[in-house]
Scaffold this active site. Structure first.
Site, PDB file in Angstrom:
ATOM      1  N   GLY A 275     -86.537 -38.020  17.884  1.00 21.34           N
ATOM      2  CA  GLY A 275     -87.308 -38.932  17.049  1.00 21.34           C
ATOM      3  C   GLY A 275     -88.475 -38.178  16.435  1.00 21.34           C
ATOM      4  N   CYS A 342    -112.195 -55.561  16.623  1.00 16.63           N
ATOM      5  CA  CYS A 342    -113.297 -55.882  17.526  1.00 16.63           C
ATOM      6  C   CYS A 342    -113.051 -55.385  18.944  1.00 16.63           C
ATOM      7  CB  CYS A 342    -113.515 -57.381  17.519  1.00 16.63           C
ATOM      8  SG  CYS A 342    -113.852 -57.917  15.845  1.00 16.63           S
ATOM      9  N   TYR A 371     -93.912 -43.091  15.621  1.00 19.74           N
ATOM     10  CA  TYR A 371     -94.666 -44.017  16.455  1.00 19.74           C
ATOM     11  C   TYR A 371     -95.966 -44.439  15.765  1.00 19.74           C
ATOM     12  CZ  TYR A 371     -91.223 -42.059  19.594  1.00 19.74           C
ATOM     13  OH  TYR A 371     -90.036 -41.636  20.137  1.00 19.74           O
TER      14      TYR A 371
HETATM   15  N1  LLP Z   1     -84.237 -41.394  23.601  1.00 24.10           N
HETATM   16  C1  LLP Z   1     -84.804 -42.279  24.459  1.00 24.10           C
HETATM   17  C2  LLP Z   1     -83.973 -42.932  25.463  1.00 24.10           C
HETATM   18  C3  LLP Z   1     -86.182 -42.540  24.364  1.00 24.10           C
HETATM   19  O1  LLP Z   1     -86.738 -43.384  25.218  1.00 24.10           O
HETATM   20  C4  LLP Z   1     -86.964 -41.869  23.392  1.00 24.10           C
HETATM   21  C5  LLP Z   1     -88.389 -42.134  23.280  1.00 24.10           C
HETATM   22  C6  LLP Z   1     -86.316 -40.984  22.514  1.00 24.10           C
HETATM   23  C7  LLP Z   1     -84.955 -40.765  22.656  1.00 24.10           C
HETATM   24  C8  LLP Z   1     -87.034 -40.244  21.430  1.00 24.10           C
HETATM   25  O2  LLP Z   1     -88.007 -39.391  21.929  1.00 24.10           O
HETATM   26  P1  LLP Z   1     -88.762 -38.363  20.960  1.00 24.10           P
HETATM   27  O3  LLP Z   1     -87.733 -37.378  20.456  1.00 24.10           O
HETATM   28  O4  LLP Z   1     -89.354 -39.126  19.841  1.00 24.10           O
HETATM   29  O5  LLP Z   1     -89.766 -37.748  21.840  1.00 24.10           O
HETATM   30  N2  LLP Z   1     -94.947 -44.102  21.722  1.00 24.10           N
HETATM   31  C9  LLP Z   1     -94.995 -42.784  22.315  1.00 24.10           C
HETATM   32  C10 LLP Z   1     -93.640 -42.180  22.473  1.00 24.10           C
HETATM   33  C11 LLP Z   1     -92.671 -43.044  23.257  1.00 24.10           C
HETATM   34  C12 LLP Z   1     -91.318 -42.431  23.407  1.00 24.10           C
HETATM   35  C13 LLP Z   1     -90.353 -43.444  23.907  1.00 24.10           C
HETATM   36  N3  LLP Z   1     -89.013 -42.979  24.014  1.00 24.10           N
HETATM   37  C14 LLP Z   1     -95.922 -41.903  21.474  1.00 24.10           C
HETATM   38  O6  LLP Z   1     -96.438 -42.365  20.456  1.00 24.10           O
HETATM   39  O7  LLP Z   1     -96.198 -40.755  21.831  1.00 24.10           O
END
Ligand code: LLP
Length: 417
Positions: A275, A342, A371
């Site tokens: 992602g 706030c 995100y």
């Molecule tokens: N696959 C699964 C099962 C996941 O839970 C996630 C992310 C991804 C793939 C993708 O991960 P990435 O390649 O984006 O690291 N809100 C947080 C990040 C939460 C990630 C949740 N799961 C932030 O803003 O850092």
């Protein structure tokens, strides 16, 4: 590398001046570069060119239909975690044969929807989920293709909120119990085992935890094969980190090399769910300075974007770089960039050396493509920001700014009031 850079003193996205977009669209808005999205998708995809693989982009990072359409045109699939994400992926034209469904809490109606669309596989996270999926598939006269999500108990060395592969985390089935669970799955009539899945966390800046997890999963696959359970897909999740500040995560090529080396003897199709590494640095959040003020201890820059637009700094204490949309040569001052919400937790940046922003100046919060919008909310009844995509010298609004009417959509005042 991304396509946000200065020409003279003005920030551009590809060949479009950011200020020009702001003049037409208003602020705040998320801005994505088409060329960067392609570049990052391809860098990841090419890293695995020599082995059979599927890049199932993780929809939760940025789920705008235009973004999903672009990746599906590049041959990508989707990693989804809800019926809503499946709806988006299908609407954007993603091939269901490249969709994988993760998440600890899949509902029955979501299972039905995914079975109807005939997705590649469910990444099942518990015994009870297996039972339920078997039941739902049976009622529909279908067989559900599954991988079990294994929790390898590996420390990804990232923020605790986004670590998912430790034994204290809610995700997956403990690797020690996986063999038993596979036997159970094999006994279920409406379940077809096709894979093994593992995702250990997000924003990883080292290759080693991925390899440690892969080693454990590999041992499991070899055991399964010995027992006559064939595995066609190995889903290694997402998690590769990006540079927000001074992190130096491995390039996808380095990550790819290490994984191919470890996985090649298995002779199966690798699935990835990246992602952030694809969209994170392909987007920025543009905001206007409403006011500046000097507190007793601090200088505050009050922007028109807030924690409801970009939750990461408030939620995780994350660093997001802030830059001026038009550079000036005045000396920097240390300031906090805050929003109108706030809460004292409403900040985009704290104690930063920044140019002395004035009322009406534009600022850009970098690395906001992942995100960012997807975690935004309507808190304080603030409308959610617009999203814009630049391609070369032109731009398109790919999501309108919400209106006040959108805010109350679906609400009703009952007759007894
Ligand atoms: N696959 C699964 C099962 C996941 O839970 C996630 C992310 C991804 C793939 C993708 O991960 P990435 O390649 O984006 O690291 N809100 C947080 C990040 C939460 C990630 C949740 N799961 C932030 O803003 O850092």
């Amino acid at each position: 590398m991304h396509h946000f850079s200065y020409k003279e003193d003005d920030l551009y996205c590809e060949d479009v001046e950011v200020k020009k977009i702001s003049d037409e669209v208003g602020t705040p808005f998320f801005l994505y570069s088409h060329a960067t999205l392609i570049r990052h998708f391809e860098a990841f995809d090419h890293a695995f060119a020599e082995v059979p693989h599927i890049v199932s982009y993780s929809v939760k990072a940025n789920s705008n239909l235009a973004v999903l359409r672009l990746f599906s045109q590049l041959g990508g699939g989707a990693d989804i975690v809800s019926g809503g994400e499946l709806f988006r992926a299908i609407k954007a034209g993603v091939d269901p044969g490249k969709i994988v469904y993760s998440g600890v809490g899949k509902r029955e109606d979501e299972m039905e929807y995914a079975l109807k669309e005939d997705i590649l596989m469910f990444n099942v996270e518990s015994h009870q989920e297996l039972e339920r999926l078997n039941c739902v598939a049976g009622k529909m006269g279908k067989k559900a293709r599954v991988a079990l999500r294994v929790n390898p108990d590996v420390d990804p060395k990232t923020h605790p909120y986004i670590s998912t592969g430790l034994k204290q985390n809610k995700f997956g089935i403990p690797v020690r119990e996986a063999l038993n669970e596979y036997h159970f799955a094999a006994s279920l009539e409406n379940i077809q085992i096709v894979g093994v899945d593992c995702h250990i966390g997000s924003q990883l800046t080292q290759v080693q935890p991925f390899i440690d997890a892969l080693k454990k999963v590999k041992a499991l696959i070899l055991e399964l094969r010995e027992e006559g359970i064939d595995i066609k897909y190995l889903d290694l999740g997402g998690g590769l980190g990006i540079t927000y500040d001074e992190e130096a995560p491995p390039h996808p090529t380095e990550y790819g090399k290490a994984i191919i080396e470890e996985a090649k003897e298995l002779d199966l199709t690798l699935v990835f769910e990246p992602g952030r590494v694809i969209v994170g640095n392909a987007g920025i959040l543009v905001s206007k300075v409403l006011y500046t003020k000097r507190g007793e201890e601090k200088n505050f820059i009050i922007a028109d974007a807030a924690m409801n637009d970009l939750a990461r700094p408030s939620l995780y204490g994350s660093y997001q770089k802030v830059v001026p949309v038009r550079k000036n040569k005045e000396p920097m001052i240390v300031s906090d960039v805050v929003g109108p919400i706030c809460e004292s937790g409403d900040f985009l940046a704290k104690d930063r050396e920044l140019p002395p922003f004035k009322q009406g100046d534009l600022l850009a919060v970098m690395s906001a493509g992942a995100y960012g919008f997807t975690m935004s909310s309507n808190y304080n009844s603030r409308v959610r920001a617009a999203e814009v995509m630049v391609k070369g010298d032109s731009f398109e609004v790919i999501r309108d700014r919400e209106t006040f009417k959108d805010l109350v959509n679906g609400e009703r005042i009952p007759d007894f009031l």
